[in-house]
Write a protein that holds these residues in place. Structure first.
Motif, PDB file in Angstrom:
ATOM      1  N   LYS A  37       0.834  -1.202   0.000  1.00  0.00           N
ATOM      2  CA  LYS A  37       0.000   0.000   0.000  1.00  0.00           C
ATOM      3  C   LYS A  37       0.871   1.255   0.000  1.00  0.00           C
ATOM      4  O   LYS A  37       0.591   2.222  -0.714  1.00  0.00           O
ATOM      5  N   ALA A  40       2.391   1.619  -3.434  1.00  0.00           N
ATOM      6  CA  ALA A  40       1.354   2.075  -4.363  1.00  0.00           C
ATOM      7  C   ALA A  40       1.055   3.555  -4.168  1.00  0.00           C
ATOM      8  O   ALA A  40       0.916   4.299  -5.142  1.00  0.00           O
ATOM      9  N   ASN A  41       0.969   3.997  -2.923  1.00  0.00           N
ATOM     10  CA  ASN A  41       0.695   5.409  -2.653  1.00  0.00           C
ATOM     11  C   ASN A  41       1.793   6.302  -3.212  1.00  0.00           C
ATOM     12  O   ASN A  41       1.511   7.348  -3.810  1.00  0.00           O
ATOM     13  N   ALA A  45      -0.178   4.325  -7.836  1.00  0.00           N
ATOM     14  CA  ALA A  45      -0.636   3.114  -8.509  1.00  0.00           C
ATOM     15  C   ALA A  45      -1.636   2.377  -7.636  1.00  0.00           C
ATOM     16  O   ALA A  45      -1.875   2.742  -6.485  1.00  0.00           O
ATOM     17  N   ASP A  46      -2.202   1.330  -8.177  1.00  0.00           N
ATOM     18  CA  ASP A  46      -3.145   0.488  -7.467  1.00  0.00           C
ATOM     19  C   ASP A  46      -2.392  -0.565  -6.658  1.00  0.00           C
ATOM     20  O   ASP A  46      -1.465  -1.198  -7.173  1.00  0.00           O
ATOM     21  N   ARG A  47      -2.776  -0.777  -5.403  1.00  0.00           N
ATOM     22  CA  ARG A  47      -2.112  -1.743  -4.536  1.00  0.00           C
ATOM     23  C   ARG A  47      -2.158  -3.146  -5.120  1.00  0.00           C
ATOM     24  O   ARG A  47      -1.196  -3.911  -5.033  1.00  0.00           O
ATOM     25  N   THR A  48      -3.268  -3.489  -5.740  1.00  0.00           N
ATOM     26  CA  THR A  48      -3.399  -4.818  -6.337  1.00  0.00           C
ATOM     27  C   THR A  48      -2.356  -5.031  -7.425  1.00  0.00           C
ATOM     28  O   THR A  48      -1.726  -6.094  -7.498  1.00  0.00           O
ATOM     29  N   GLN A  49      -2.154  -4.021  -8.252  1.00  0.00           N
ATOM     30  CA  GLN A  49      -1.150  -4.117  -9.314  1.00  0.00           C
ATOM     31  C   GLN A  49       0.256  -4.255  -8.718  1.00  0.00           C
ATOM     32  O   GLN A  49       1.050  -5.065  -9.176  1.00  0.00           O
ATOM     33  N   ASN A  51       1.048  -5.500  -5.782  1.00  0.00           N
ATOM     34  CA  ASN A  51       1.154  -6.848  -5.213  1.00  0.00           C
ATOM     35  C   ASN A  51       1.364  -7.902  -6.293  1.00  0.00           C
ATOM     36  O   ASN A  51       2.153  -8.834  -6.107  1.00  0.00           O
ATOM     37  N   GLN A  52       0.663  -7.772  -7.406  1.00  0.00           N
ATOM     38  CA  GLN A  52       0.835  -8.733  -8.500  1.00  0.00           C
ATOM     39  C   GLN A  52       2.279  -8.756  -8.975  1.00  0.00           C
ATOM     40  O   GLN A  52       2.837  -9.825  -9.248  1.00  0.00           O
TER      41      GLN A  52
END
Length: 70
Positions: A37, A40-41, A45-49, A51-52
């Motif tokens: 997170k 991403a912040n 970007a998106d946290r899911t992206q 993490n992927q």
């Protein structure tokens, strides 16, 4: 009707590789580590992206602890 450009896959691959490099740069700049997170912040970007990518293509280059700090 929308037409997909011929170089669409190339462009997507480039964006993905750029995100990998950006994640690695953020982690190098923060030696104490960050959560997905937090990364991403910082990248907008998106946290899911994030993490992927961390659990995917960067899994052998990054270490995650029990608190999910990379």
């Amino acid at each position: 009707m929308f037409k997909v450009p011929n170089n669409f896959l190339y462009l997507c691959t480039n964006v993905f590789l750029m995100m990998e490099q950006r994640i690695l740069a953020v982690l190098r700049a923060n030696p104490r580590g960050l959560t997905a997170k937090g990364i991403a912040n910082l990248l907008g970007a998106d946290r899911t992206q994030v993490n992927q990518i961390l659990y995917g293509s960067l899994k052998n280059q990054c270490f995650v602890d029990s608190s999910y700090v990379w």
